[in-house]
Scaffold this motif. Structure first.
Motif, short mmCIF file in Angstrom:
data_model
loop_
_atom_site.label_atom_id
_atom_site.label_comp_id
_atom_site.label_asym_id
_atom_site.label_seq_id
_atom_site.Cartn_x
_atom_site.Cartn_y
_atom_site.Cartn_z
N ALA A 10 0.83 -1.21 0.00
CA ALA A 10 0.00 0.00 0.00
C ALA A 10 0.86 1.26 0.00
CB ALA A 10 -0.93 -0.01 1.21
N ARG A 11 1.95 1.22 0.75
CA ARG A 11 2.84 2.38 0.79
C ARG A 11 3.48 2.62 -0.59
NH1 ARG A 11 7.64 3.22 5.08
NH2 ARG A 11 8.58 1.61 3.81
N SER A 12 3.85 1.54 -1.25
CA SER A 12 4.41 1.66 -2.60
C SER A 12 3.37 2.23 -3.58
CB SER A 12 4.88 0.30 -3.10
OG SER A 12 5.94 -0.16 -2.32
N LEU A 13 2.17 1.75 -3.48
CA LEU A 13 1.09 2.28 -4.33
C LEU A 13 0.90 3.77 -4.08
CD1 LEU A 13 -1.53 -0.61 -4.04
CD2 LEU A 13 -0.33 0.08 -6.13
N SER A 14 0.92 4.16 -2.82
CA SER A 14 0.76 5.56 -2.46
C SER A 14 1.86 6.42 -3.06
CB SER A 14 0.75 5.71 -0.93
OG SER A 14 0.64 7.06 -0.56
N LYS A 15 3.08 5.94 -2.98
CA LYS A 15 4.22 6.70 -3.51
C LYS A 15 4.14 6.90 -5.03
CE LYS A 15 7.50 5.84 0.15
NZ LYS A 15 8.83 5.33 0.51
N THR A 16 3.44 5.99 -5.70
CA THR A 16 3.30 6.12 -7.15
C THR A 16 2.04 6.89 -7.54
OG1 THR A 16 2.15 4.01 -7.39
CG2 THR A 16 4.56 3.97 -7.55
N GLY A 17 1.29 7.36 -6.54
CA GLY A 17 0.08 8.14 -6.83
C GLY A 17 -1.18 7.31 -7.00
N ALA A 18 -1.10 6.01 -6.74
CA ALA A 18 -2.27 5.14 -6.85
C ALA A 18 -2.99 5.12 -5.49
CB ALA A 18 -1.85 3.73 -7.26
N TYR A 19 -3.53 6.29 -5.12
CA TYR A 19 -4.09 6.49 -3.79
C TYR A 19 -5.30 5.60 -3.49
CZ TYR A 19 -1.15 10.58 -4.33
OH TYR A 19 -0.09 11.42 -4.58
N GLU A 20 -6.18 5.46 -4.45
CA GLU A 20 -7.38 4.63 -4.24
C GLU A 20 -7.01 3.16 -4.05
OE1 GLU A 20 -10.73 5.40 -6.82
OE2 GLU A 20 -10.19 7.53 -6.90
N LYS A 21 -6.09 2.67 -4.89
CA LYS A 21 -5.64 1.28 -4.75
C LYS A 21 -4.95 1.09 -3.41
CE LYS A 21 -4.79 -0.81 -9.24
NZ LYS A 21 -3.74 -1.28 -10.16
N SER A 22 -4.13 2.06 -3.04
CA SER A 22 -3.43 2.00 -1.77
C SER A 22 -4.42 1.90 -0.62
CB SER A 22 -2.54 3.23 -1.60
OG SER A 22 -1.94 3.26 -0.34
N ASN A 23 -5.43 2.75 -0.63
CA ASN A 23 -6.42 2.72 0.46
C ASN A 23 -7.22 1.42 0.47
OD1 ASN A 23 -5.63 5.05 1.67
ND2 ASN A 23 -7.36 6.29 0.95
N ALA A 24 -7.47 0.85 -0.69
CA ALA A 24 -8.17 -0.44 -0.74
C ALA A 24 -7.34 -1.51 -0.04
CB ALA A 24 -8.46 -0.84 -2.18
N VAL A 25 -6.05 -1.50 -0.26
CA VAL A 25 -5.16 -2.47 0.41
C VAL A 25 -5.10 -2.17 1.90
CG1 VAL A 25 -2.78 -3.29 0.56
CG2 VAL A 25 -3.82 -2.89 -1.68
N LEU A 26 -5.02 -0.89 2.26
CA LEU A 26 -4.95 -0.51 3.68
C LEU A 26 -6.23 -0.90 4.42
CD1 LEU A 26 -3.15 2.91 3.27
CD2 LEU A 26 -2.21 0.84 4.34
N LEU A 27 -7.36 -0.83 3.75
CA LEU A 27 -8.62 -1.25 4.39
C LEU A 27 -8.59 -2.73 4.73
CD1 LEU A 27 -11.26 0.83 2.41
CD2 LEU A 27 -10.67 1.04 4.84
#
Length: 119
Positions: free
Chosen positions: A8-25
């Motif tokens: 999720a942190r990697s996704l966030s760093k690449t700007g994939a915020y929605e995907k990142s939050n889905a993983v964090l959920l």
């Protein structure tokens, strides 16, 4: 949870915020790590979803009240949104906390919060 968090942190760093939050959920269902909420909040902040960001940072602070970082993030969020009173309150809460380990990062955050209070 380490895998989910790092992914999720990697996704966030690449700007994939929605995907990142889905993983964090998924991660919050099996972990009480407040950093999960901090990253989620940063994702919402990046998308200008400030109410959701605030909720996440507050959840992180409530999970572990001794942590300084969620208050730092809240103060920066409120500064960004022009909510000076809330920013000052979060900065004061940050400065009232004692760091477990003093580091260059904590010193820099303290200076930033002091500047915020002065302005």
């Amino acid at each position: 949870t380490d895998f989910l968090f790092e992914y999720a942190r990697s996704l966030s760093k690449t700007g994939a915020y929605e995907k990142s939050n889905a993983v964090l959920l998924r991660a919050v269902k099996i972990s009480a790590d407040p950093m999960i909420y901090n990253i989620m909040g940063k994702n919402y902040q990046a998308k200008r979803q400030y109410g959701d960001a605030s909720i996440c940072f507050r959840k992180a602070a409530n999970l572990m009240p001794s942590l300084m970082y969620p208050y730092y993030l809240l103060a920066l969020l409120y500064e960004e949104t022009g909510e000076q009173q809330k920013a000052s309150e979060a900065a004061a809460a940050f400065l009232a906390k004692k760091a477990k380990v003093e580091s260059t990062a904590t010193k820099e955050m303290r200076e930033k919060m002091k500047e915020l209070l002065e302005n």
